[in-house]
Design a protein around this motif. Structure first.
Motif, PDB file in Angstrom:
ATOM      1  N   LEU A 156      -2.556  -5.454   1.335  1.00  0.00           N
ATOM      2  CA  LEU A 156      -1.660  -4.772   0.401  1.00  0.00           C
ATOM      3  C   LEU A 156      -2.297  -3.506  -0.160  1.00  0.00           C
ATOM      4  O   LEU A 156      -1.667  -2.434  -0.174  1.00  0.00           O
ATOM      5  CB  LEU A 156      -1.274  -5.720  -0.736  1.00  0.00           C
ATOM      6  CG  LEU A 156      -0.274  -5.162  -1.761  1.00  0.00           C
ATOM      7  CD1 LEU A 156       0.999  -4.704  -1.083  1.00  0.00           C
ATOM      8  CD2 LEU A 156       0.034  -6.207  -2.823  1.00  0.00           C
ATOM      9  N   ARG A 157      -3.541  -3.591  -0.624  1.00  0.00           N
ATOM     10  CA  ARG A 157      -4.215  -2.405  -1.156  1.00  0.00           C
ATOM     11  C   ARG A 157      -4.366  -1.331  -0.091  1.00  0.00           C
ATOM     12  O   ARG A 157      -4.183  -0.137  -0.353  1.00  0.00           O
ATOM     13  CB  ARG A 157      -5.593  -2.767  -1.718  1.00  0.00           C
ATOM     14  CG  ARG A 157      -5.572  -3.506  -3.046  1.00  0.00           C
ATOM     15  CD  ARG A 157      -6.990  -3.694  -3.556  1.00  0.00           C
ATOM     16  NE  ARG A 157      -7.581  -2.410  -3.896  1.00  0.00           N
ATOM     17  CZ  ARG A 157      -7.705  -1.960  -5.144  1.00  0.00           C
ATOM     18  NH1 ARG A 157      -7.284  -2.684  -6.161  1.00  0.00           N
ATOM     19  NH2 ARG A 157      -8.265  -0.795  -5.377  1.00  0.00           N
ATOM     20  N   GLU A 158      -4.712  -1.755   1.125  1.00  0.00           N
ATOM     21  CA  GLU A 158      -4.887  -0.802   2.217  1.00  0.00           C
ATOM     22  C   GLU A 158      -3.568  -0.109   2.547  1.00  0.00           C
ATOM     23  O   GLU A 158      -3.524   1.107   2.787  1.00  0.00           O
ATOM     24  CB  GLU A 158      -5.439  -1.524   3.445  1.00  0.00           C
ATOM     25  CG  GLU A 158      -5.782  -0.593   4.599  1.00  0.00           C
ATOM     26  CD  GLU A 158      -6.290  -1.351   5.810  1.00  0.00           C
ATOM     27  OE1 GLU A 158      -6.615  -0.694   6.807  1.00  0.00           O
ATOM     28  OE2 GLU A 158      -6.356  -2.599   5.753  1.00  0.00           O
ATOM     29  N   PHE A 159      -2.485  -0.863   2.543  1.00  0.00           N
ATOM     30  CA  PHE A 159      -1.171  -0.293   2.842  1.00  0.00           C
ATOM     31  C   PHE A 159      -0.765   0.739   1.782  1.00  0.00           C
ATOM     32  O   PHE A 159      -0.279   1.833   2.107  1.00  0.00           O
ATOM     33  CB  PHE A 159      -0.126  -1.407   2.913  1.00  0.00           C
ATOM     34  CG  PHE A 159       1.294  -0.915   2.954  1.00  0.00           C
ATOM     35  CD1 PHE A 159       1.776  -0.236   4.063  1.00  0.00           C
ATOM     36  CD2 PHE A 159       2.146  -1.124   1.883  1.00  0.00           C
ATOM     37  CE1 PHE A 159       3.083   0.230   4.100  1.00  0.00           C
ATOM     38  CE2 PHE A 159       3.442  -0.672   1.914  1.00  0.00           C
ATOM     39  CZ  PHE A 159       3.915   0.011   3.026  1.00  0.00           C
ATOM     40  N   ILE A 160      -0.994   0.401   0.513  1.00  0.00           N
ATOM     41  CA  ILE A 160      -0.640   1.333  -0.554  1.00  0.00           C
ATOM     42  C   ILE A 160      -1.523   2.580  -0.481  1.00  0.00           C
ATOM     43  O   ILE A 160      -1.066   3.700  -0.721  1.00  0.00           O
ATOM     44  CB  ILE A 160      -0.764   0.646  -1.927  1.00  0.00           C
ATOM     45  CG1 ILE A 160       0.309  -0.437  -2.036  1.00  0.00           C
ATOM     46  CG2 ILE A 160      -0.619   1.643  -3.070  1.00  0.00           C
ATOM     47  CD1 ILE A 160       0.212  -1.290  -3.264  1.00  0.00           C
TER      48      ILE A 160
END
Length: 334
Positions: A156-160
């Motif tokens: 999730l953090r990587e996607f954002i």
């Protein structure tokens, strides 16, 4: 405002549209798509006019939940669901018979506002609908981002981070390579934005949808087709469960790790926004009782232009749950 009669007569054309499914659905479809079709239809106009029209289209788009809330107040739960379903079919057709856009329109602009409006008509409905809407918006944003990230095989953090990368890369290319301090500040800002984006997005949607619910309720009260909790927003009290949830999320943010801490931090941002709303109601009530109307306007202006100002109101809202500051505030002007 207090002297106006609540049972004004609604224009016949408006009453007809709001009481028939197909006209309601057509109006809902037009409002949902206004942000797209208004600028496209008026291409070739001067840029400032296109910007003005795009802003109007965006305003109509944001007011779509208010329309479906009005429909639910006047026609009931099933009538609202039928209208939302018909509008969703229209979105599906306009999207080339793609099911996902129609489904999203049905859930986000149909079912969520309908659930909030139906809850508002129950006992203690203002508080309950605010909490339900926050829960639904939080779930919508979190699961939507999670599913999209999983489809791209990312965390999730990587996607954002990848979502925000183009914006920060463009700024970075305009910086001199020798300005190391500015680049470090930019990277710090990027990491901060990654850390809080889901919570801020959910909170922004909550503010917009909640504003729509309140706006729709005011119209329904004026035309006498609202039956439910009519308490004022300055009386908003969220209850101890919200306070304990917020404190628990803060604790989990600091003690947890990885995705658990990330989720807790962003959920705390959303719940803190609700507590800030209660804090604003407390301060507004106090300033109103003192007759400091200019200070009320200044308070809202500061909240609009300086986001960090929300923190004191979170604290006031949290403390008000236990100490009930408004209990001793006299009414001002009725």
């Amino acid at each position: 405002m207090d002297n106006q009669t609540p049972n004004q007569v609604m224009p016949a054309a408006v009453a007809y549209v709001l009481s028939h499914r197909l006209p309601c659905a057509a109006l809902m479809l037009v409002m949902m798509m206004a942000a797209v079709w208004l600028p496209v239809l008026l291409q070739g106009l001067p840029p400032f006019l296109i910007m003005l029209i795009a802003t109007l289209g965006l305003g109509l788009h944001i007011l779509t939940p208010a329309l479906i809330a009005l429909i639910t107040f006047g026609g009931g739960l099933m009538f609202g669901i039928h209208v939302a379903a018909l509008a969703a079919v229209g979105v599906t057709v306009l999207a080339g018979f793609a099911v996902l856009p129609g489904l999203m329109a049905f859930v986000v602009y149909g079912l969520i506002p309908i659930a909030a409006a139906a809850t508002m008509m129950r006992n203690d409905g203002v508080k309950r609908s605010a909490q339900l809407l926050a829960l639904l918006m939080g779930a919508l944003v979190f699961f939507g981002l999670m599913i999209t990230a999983m489809m791209q095989d990312l965390g999730l953090r990587e996607f954002i981070g990848q979502m925000l990368m183009p914006m920060f890369d463009e700024v970075q290319t305009q910086m001199p390579a020798s300005d190391v301090e500015a680049r470090q500040m930019l990277e710090q800002a990027r990491q901060t934005m990654i850390s809080v984006l889901p919570g801020l997005l959910a909170l922004g949607l909550w503010f917009a949808w909640w504003g729509d619910m309140v706006f729709a309720r005011n119209i329904a009260l004026r035309y006498n087709f609202y039956t439910g909790d009519a308490s004022g927003l300055l009386d908003l009290r969220l209850g101890k469960a919200m306070a304990y949830a917020f404190l628990g999320l803060l604790l989990l943010t600091n003690l947890g790790a990885g995705d658990l801490s990330y989720f807790a931090a962003n959920a705390a941002i959303l719940s803190g926004g609700l507590l800030a709303t209660q804090g604003v109601a407390v301060v507004h009530s106090w300033l109103k009782a003192k007759g400091l109307n200019f200070s009320i306007a200044l308070m809202y202006l500061m909240l609009l232009i300086w986001s960090v100002m929300i923190v004191p109101f979170v604290i006031v809202g949290l403390l008000d749950i236990w100490f009930d500051y408004r209990r001793n505030i006299p009414a001002a002007g009725g």
